[in-house]
Motif scaffolding. Structure first.
Motif, short mmCIF file in Angstrom:
data_model
loop_
_atom_site.label_atom_id
_atom_site.label_comp_id
_atom_site.label_asym_id
_atom_site.label_seq_id
_atom_site.Cartn_x
_atom_site.Cartn_y
_atom_site.Cartn_z
N ILE A 8 53.20 16.58 31.77
CA ILE A 8 52.35 17.64 32.30
C ILE A 8 51.31 17.07 33.26
N SER A 9 50.73 15.93 32.90
CA SER A 9 49.76 15.29 33.78
C SER A 9 50.40 14.83 35.09
N GLY A 10 51.68 14.42 35.02
CA GLY A 10 52.39 14.05 36.24
C GLY A 10 52.56 15.24 37.18
N ILE A 11 52.87 16.41 36.60
CA ILE A 11 52.95 17.63 37.41
C ILE A 11 51.59 17.94 38.02
N CYS A 12 50.54 17.73 37.24
CA CYS A 12 49.17 17.94 37.73
C CYS A 12 48.87 17.00 38.89
N ALA A 13 49.33 15.75 38.80
CA ALA A 13 49.09 14.79 39.88
C ALA A 13 49.76 15.23 41.17
N MET A 14 50.98 15.74 41.07
CA MET A 14 51.65 16.25 42.27
C MET A 14 50.90 17.43 42.85
N GLY A 15 50.46 18.35 41.99
CA GLY A 15 49.69 19.49 42.49
C GLY A 15 48.38 19.07 43.12
N ALA A 16 47.72 18.05 42.55
CA ALA A 16 46.47 17.56 43.13
C ALA A 16 46.70 16.94 44.50
N SER A 17 47.82 16.26 44.68
CA SER A 17 48.13 15.67 45.99
C SER A 17 48.34 16.75 47.04
N VAL A 18 49.08 17.79 46.66
CA VAL A 18 49.28 18.91 47.58
C VAL A 18 47.95 19.58 47.89
N LEU A 19 47.08 19.70 46.89
CA LEU A 19 45.77 20.31 47.09
C LEU A 19 44.93 19.49 48.07
N ILE A 20 44.93 18.17 47.92
CA ILE A 20 44.16 17.31 48.82
C ILE A 20 44.67 17.43 50.25
N MET A 21 45.99 17.46 50.42
CA MET A 21 46.55 17.60 51.76
C MET A 21 46.21 18.96 52.36
N THR A 22 46.28 20.00 51.55
CA THR A 22 45.93 21.34 52.03
C THR A 22 44.46 21.40 52.43
N ALA A 61 42.71 18.95 53.53
CA ALA A 61 42.56 18.20 54.77
C ALA A 61 42.89 19.06 55.99
N PHE A 62 43.96 19.84 55.89
CA PHE A 62 44.34 20.71 57.01
C PHE A 62 43.31 21.83 57.21
N VAL A 63 42.83 22.42 56.10
CA VAL A 63 41.87 23.52 56.21
C VAL A 63 40.53 23.01 56.72
N LEU A 64 40.06 21.87 56.19
CA LEU A 64 38.78 21.33 56.61
C LEU A 64 38.80 20.84 58.06
N ARG A 65 39.95 20.45 58.53
CA ARG A 65 40.05 20.06 59.95
C ARG A 65 39.79 21.25 60.85
N LYS A 66 40.17 22.43 60.40
CA LYS A 66 39.98 23.65 61.20
C LYS A 66 38.65 24.32 60.89
N TYR A 67 38.24 24.29 59.60
CA TYR A 67 36.99 24.92 59.18
C TYR A 67 36.15 23.89 58.42
N PRO A 68 35.29 23.11 59.09
CA PRO A 68 34.51 22.05 58.44
C PRO A 68 33.28 22.57 57.69
N VAL A 69 33.52 23.46 56.74
CA VAL A 69 32.42 24.04 55.94
C VAL A 69 32.80 23.89 54.46
N GLU A 70 32.53 22.72 53.90
CA GLU A 70 33.00 22.39 52.56
C GLU A 70 32.46 23.34 51.49
N LEU A 71 31.16 23.61 51.53
CA LEU A 71 30.56 24.42 50.46
C LEU A 71 31.09 25.85 50.45
#
Length: 317
Positions: A180-194, A196-206
Motif C-alpha cells: 500500500i505504501s508503494g502505491i502511495c509512493a507512485m501517487g506522490a510522484s504523480v502529485l509532485i509532477m502535477t 510542477a506543471f501547475v506551479l510553472r503556470k500559476y506560481p501561487v503556492e499558498l
C-alpha cells in the motif's frame, strides 16, 4: 542564504512528514477513520491558508479561472489518494517501514521527469548515471525493506539470537502495508509532477494549497459518509485523535505541503523528491522512541542505500 533555503525547507518537511506518520498511527489505532482524519486536518489547514494567501498575494492578480480550479481539483484528487494510502499503510505497518517505502518517490519521480522531458537522460553525464543507478537501488531497497526484516538490532543487545526473519514467512501485516505504501509512493510522484506543471503556470503556492485543502476536505467527508459505518469515527474524544488532527493540519498539510510546493517551483520536482530518504532516518528514530518499534537489519541496510541516493541526487542536481 537563498541557495540554502530549499535544503532547509525540505529537511523541515521531512521532519513534519515523519511526525505526521507517528501521530496518525496513534489516532488510527484509537479507532479514528483515515477519512475523518484527512477531513479535519484539511479544514484546519484551509482556515490557516486562506488569510495567509490574501496577505501574501494581496497585490498579485489571482488566477481565478476554470483551468486553475480544474488543476487544483486534480491535485486534490491525487493528494486524497496519496493521503489515504499513506494512512492505510501506516495502520498496517510501522512508520519506519512506511517511510522507507515512500523513499521510492525519488525513483518514480525521476522516471516521470524523464518521460515528460523535465530531465535529460544522458548516460555520458555523471548526473544522469547517478540518478539512474539511484533509481534502481531505491526500488531494490524498498523490496528489501518490505520482504526482509532481518534480526532486531535492539534485541540483540540482550539476546544472542541472530535468526533471520522474512516477512513472507510471518503472520504479519507488514507486506500489505509495504505494498500500500508503494502505491502511495507512485501517487506522490504523480502529485509532485502535477504540482510542477501547475506551479510553472500559476506560481501561487499558498492559493493552490488552500484549494487543495478544500477539495481534499470535500473528498474525505464524502468518502467517510460512504465508507465509514460508525459515526464515532468523527469524534475527537481522545488526546491521540485531537493531537493527530492538530498536528496533521498545521505540520502535515500547511508546513510540509506548502514547503514542498515552494521547493518544487524553485528547484524542480526531482530535487524535492530526492529528500524523501531522510524521512526513514527521522521516522525510525521517532518510532523507536515513541512507539517502541524495533530497529531491524533490513531497515539499517536500506537506510545506507537510500541516503547515498539522496546525497548523489542533490549534489548532481
Amino acid at each position: 542564504m537563498g541557495n540554502a533555503l530549499p535544503y532547509v525547507g525540505m529537511v523541515i518537511s521531512q521532519f513534519a512528514q515523519a511526525g505526521n506518520l507517528i501521530v496518525s498511527k496513534e489516532a488510527l489505532i484509537d479507532g479514528m477513520s483515515t477519512y475523518t482524519l484527512a477531513f479535519y486536518s484539511s479544514v484546519i489547514s484551509s482556515f490557516i491558508l486562506l488569510p495567509s494567501s490574501f496577505l501574501l498575494y494581496r497585490t498579485t492578480p489571482l488566477p481565478l479561472c476554470c483551468d486553475f480550479f480544474w488543476s487544483c481539483f486534480l491535485i486534490g484528487v491525487l493528494g486524497f489518494l496519496m493521503k489515504i494510502t499513506a494512512m492505510a499503510g501506516t495502520l498496517y505497518a510501522s512508520p519506519s517501514l512506511c517511510s522507507a517505502i515512500l523513499n521510492l518517490i525519488p525513483g518514480f519521480t525521476f522516471v516521470l521527469a524523464v518521460l515528460f522531458r523535465m530531465e535529460i537522460l544522458d548516460f555520458r553525464s555523471f548526473s544522469s548515471l547517478a540518478k539512474t543507478i539511484g533509481t534502481v537501488v531505491s526500488i531494490l531497497g524498498a523490496l528489501v525493506a518490505t520482504f526482509y526484516q532481518g534480526p532486531s538490532l535492539l534485541s540483540t543487545l540482550s539476546s544472542p539470537n541472530l535468526s533471520v526473519h522474512f516477512l513472507l514467512n510471518q503472520s504479519s501485516n507488514w507486506v500489505p502495508g509495504g505494498i500500500i505504501s508503494g502505491i502511495c509512493a507512485m501517487g506522490a510522484s504523480v502529485l509532485i509532477m502535477t504540482q510542477a506543471f501547475v506551479l510553472r503556470k500559476y506560481p501561487v503556492e499558498l492559493i493552490i494549497m488552500f484549494c487543495y485543502g478544500c477539495f481534499l476536505a470535500l473528498l474525505s467527508a464524502t468518502a467517510s459518509l460512504v465508507m465509514d459505518e460508525e459515526y464515532s469515527t468523527w469524534r475527537l474524544n481522545s488526546k491521540s485523535r485531537l493531537l493527530a488532527v492538530i498536528y496533521s493540519g498545521l505540520f502535515g498539510n500547511v508546513t510540509q505541503l506548502t514547503l514542498c510546493a515552494w521547493v518544487v517551483r524553485k528547484r524542480g520536482p526531482l530535487f524535492a523528491a530526492s529528500f524523501h530518504p531522510l524521512g526513514i532516518v527521522i521516522a525510525t528514530i521517532l518510532g523507536v522512541i515513541f512507539l517502541q518499534d524495533n530497529f531491524y537489519l533490513g531497515r539499517y541496510q536500506y537506510f545506507f542505500f537510500e541516503l547515498s541516493y539522496c546525497v548523489e541526487s542533490t549534489e548532481t542536481k
